[in-house]
Design a protein around this motif. Sequence first.
Motif, PDB file in Angstrom:
ATOM      1  N   ASP A  63       0.828  -1.218   0.000  1.00 36.26           N
ATOM      2  CA  ASP A  63       0.000   0.000   0.000  1.00 36.26           C
ATOM      3  C   ASP A  63       0.861   1.266   0.000  1.00 36.26           C
ATOM      4  O   ASP A  63       0.328   2.377  -0.050  1.00 36.26           O
ATOM      5  N   HIS A  64       2.198   1.092   0.028  1.00 38.81           N
ATOM      6  CA  HIS A  64       3.111   2.241   0.000  1.00 38.81           C
ATOM      7  C   HIS A  64       3.930   2.284  -1.287  1.00 38.81           C
ATOM      8  O   HIS A  64       4.289   3.353  -1.755  1.00 38.81           O
ATOM      9  N   HIS A 123      -2.383   5.707   7.976  1.00 39.11           N
ATOM     10  CA  HIS A 123      -3.671   5.019   8.096  1.00 39.11           C
ATOM     11  C   HIS A 123      -4.606   5.664   9.119  1.00 39.11           C
ATOM     12  O   HIS A 123      -5.579   5.034   9.551  1.00 39.11           O
ATOM     13  N   ASP A 146       3.540   4.066   9.208  1.00 37.32           N
ATOM     14  CA  ASP A 146       2.754   2.958   9.774  1.00 37.32           C
ATOM     15  C   ASP A 146       3.170   2.619  11.214  1.00 37.32           C
ATOM     16  O   ASP A 146       3.037   1.476  11.648  1.00 37.32           O
TER      17      ASP A 146
HETATM   18 ZN   LIG Z   1       0.485   0.787   5.305  1.00 42.66          ZN
END
Ligand SMILES: [Zn+2]
Length: 316
Positions: free
Chosen positions: A144-145, A289, A242
């Motif tokens: 997701d990065h 997030h 994160d």
């Molecule tokens: Zn993440």
Amino acid sequence: MKLGVLGGFGLAAPRIMVRAAHAEVPMSEVENPGFYRFKLGEFEVTSILDGLRPGDGPHPTFGADQSPENVAELLEQNFLPAGRFVNSFTPVLVNTGAELILFDTGLGAGAREGGMGRLRARIEASGYGPDDVSVVVVTHFHGDHIGGLMEDGQPAFANARYVTGQAEYDFWTAEERLSGATENAARAVQANVVPLAEKTTFIGDGDEVVTGVTGILAAGHTPGHMIFRLESGGRSLVLTADTANHYVASLQRPDWHVAFDADKEAAAATRKQVFDMIASERIPFIGYHMPFPAVGYAEKLDVGYRFVPVSYQLML
Ligand SMILES: [Zn+2]
């Protein structure tokens, strides 16, 4: 008698109201532009929503070492449902005046059908183009990065150089990651990160990306996970990436195990160290997030921290 009363209502006024509401005022399909912008000293900071992913949880992803009841109780105290949650993905664009720096790249084209991977479109909605990005900083190598680093097999930010942690790169590119539990993630690194290595500067704890942007090793979530401290005009902000991934479960109970954390104990220790710093300095942070716009403060509680979303502090 009863039927007569209902019949009377049913045949007269309500019919007209129903028609007016449905036929003459269609619902707007215009979406929120998905970015949030403020000044930090001389820097302009824009948090950009790459997308939202509703799913089951937060337990057992969050509070993996806790009973479902324990986790449910904390969520319900915080006005959240126990069985469903919405994950969000928030890359950050920083214009220093000399460089346009993008921190993380979202999920990329593969997630677009599901309503994510919208970073590129939303950079444009915010007044820049992907080609304007001069530096891409990658905090760590989860999908997701790094998902948005490539577009159709080409670098998505054509004019950018890259900065990332040496420890993160060394971990994910080691031969043994290509099998077992890390296989899929390591293949994504081979596809999206390794081709950019020649244009990448590898940094360690305390190294600067540019003046006013300093990397801090915050290992645990991954072995080389890095966060970034921004300083401009006497103001500070930390991009916590994160370090904490649920604004209630991870911040109020930093010791709870999180399935996404590679080293559960190290991640918990890092969470407390980073958020102790942010809480004691009373400085804002952006968490990748955290709920969009993902900007807020951390108040230290007896156990853990309370996420205090930003209101107008950064407009002043
Ligand atoms: Zn993440």
